[in-house]
Design an enzyme around this catalytic site. Structure first.
Site, PDB file in Angstrom:
ATOM      1  N   GLN A  55       0.854  -1.194   0.000  1.00  0.00           N
ATOM      2  CA  GLN A  55       0.000   0.000   0.000  1.00  0.00           C
ATOM      3  C   GLN A  55       0.888   1.242   0.000  1.00  0.00           C
ATOM      4  O   GLN A  55       1.136   1.835   1.044  1.00  0.00           O
ATOM      5  CB  GLN A  55      -0.883  -0.029   1.246  1.00  0.00           C
ATOM      6  CG  GLN A  55      -1.875   1.093   1.342  1.00  0.00           C
ATOM      7  CD  GLN A  55      -3.179   0.736   0.683  1.00  0.00           C
ATOM      8  OE1 GLN A  55      -3.625  -0.383   0.756  1.00  0.00           O
ATOM      9  NE2 GLN A  55      -3.788   1.701   0.053  1.00  0.00           N
ATOM     10  N   PHE A  56       1.381   1.633  -1.195  1.00  0.00           N
ATOM     11  CA  PHE A  56       2.272   2.793  -1.255  1.00  0.00           C
ATOM     12  C   PHE A  56       1.584   4.070  -0.783  1.00  0.00           C
ATOM     13  O   PHE A  56       2.235   5.012  -0.340  1.00  0.00           O
ATOM     14  CB  PHE A  56       2.857   2.964  -2.667  1.00  0.00           C
ATOM     15  CG  PHE A  56       1.948   3.662  -3.640  1.00  0.00           C
ATOM     16  CD1 PHE A  56       2.033   5.031  -3.817  1.00  0.00           C
ATOM     17  CD2 PHE A  56       1.001   2.947  -4.373  1.00  0.00           C
ATOM     18  CE1 PHE A  56       1.203   5.680  -4.720  1.00  0.00           C
ATOM     19  CE2 PHE A  56       0.173   3.583  -5.268  1.00  0.00           C
ATOM     20  CZ  PHE A  56       0.264   4.954  -5.446  1.00  0.00           C
ATOM     21  N   THR A  57       0.265   4.125  -0.849  1.00  0.00           N
ATOM     22  CA  THR A  57      -0.454   5.353  -0.487  1.00  0.00           C
ATOM     23  C   THR A  57      -0.341   5.686   0.998  1.00  0.00           C
ATOM     24  O   THR A  57      -0.693   6.798   1.396  1.00  0.00           O
ATOM     25  CB  THR A  57      -1.938   5.268  -0.887  1.00  0.00           C
ATOM     26  OG1 THR A  57      -2.547   4.182  -0.200  1.00  0.00           O
ATOM     27  CG2 THR A  57      -2.091   5.096  -2.387  1.00  0.00           C
TER      28      THR A  57
END
Length: 141
Positions: free
Chosen positions: A74-76
């Site tokens: 989950q890069f966000t």
């Protein structure tokens, strides 16, 4: 390295209509973000914290109970929204090093004996979960 960890009774990840990872019993849904400055040694620390954190019911851990984990990249989680209306992603690691570190956390969890399911790195994923509690914590290393 940052993880949003939810205690769940079940969770799954679907990519293009195919379930690629699922847990169908109480365990943890782990949304894992990798920071641009993260190093490989942090993977072992994150895996230990995820496996041993006493956040399941009755203050037990996955290490205590054998409960499964569903790990989803989950890069966000490193989106910066302090300025303007559009998040900045400058603190999120680039895909290649991020994928290696996510894989390292998963590998370390499995080495510890954890049952681990995963999403698909870089894919557009549908994540479904049935939260237990709800109980959600942030773990950072």
């Amino acid at each position: 390295m940052r993880a949003v960890v939810a205690r769940v009774t079940e969770a799954s990840v679907t990519v293009e209509g195919e379930v690629v990872g699922a847990i169908d019993e109480p365990g943890l849904l782990v949304l894992l973000g990798i920071h641009v400055d993260d190093q490989p040694e942090q993977a072992a620390t994150m895996a230990r914290k995820l496996h041993e954190s006493r956040i399941l019911r009755d203050e037990e851990s996955c290490a205590d109970t054998g409960a499964p984990l569903l790990v989803v990249s989950q890069f966000t989680l490193y989106g910066d929204t302090r300025k303007g209306r559009r998040p900045s992603w400058t603190k999120a690691a680039r895909p290649e090093p991020a994928e290696k570190l996510v894989d390292a956390v998963v590998s370390e969890l499995r080495t510890r004996g954890a049952r681990v399911e995963t999403g698909r790195f870089g894919a557009m994923m549908e994540v479904r979960s049935l939260n237990d509690g709800p109980f959600t914590v942030l773990i950072e290393v």
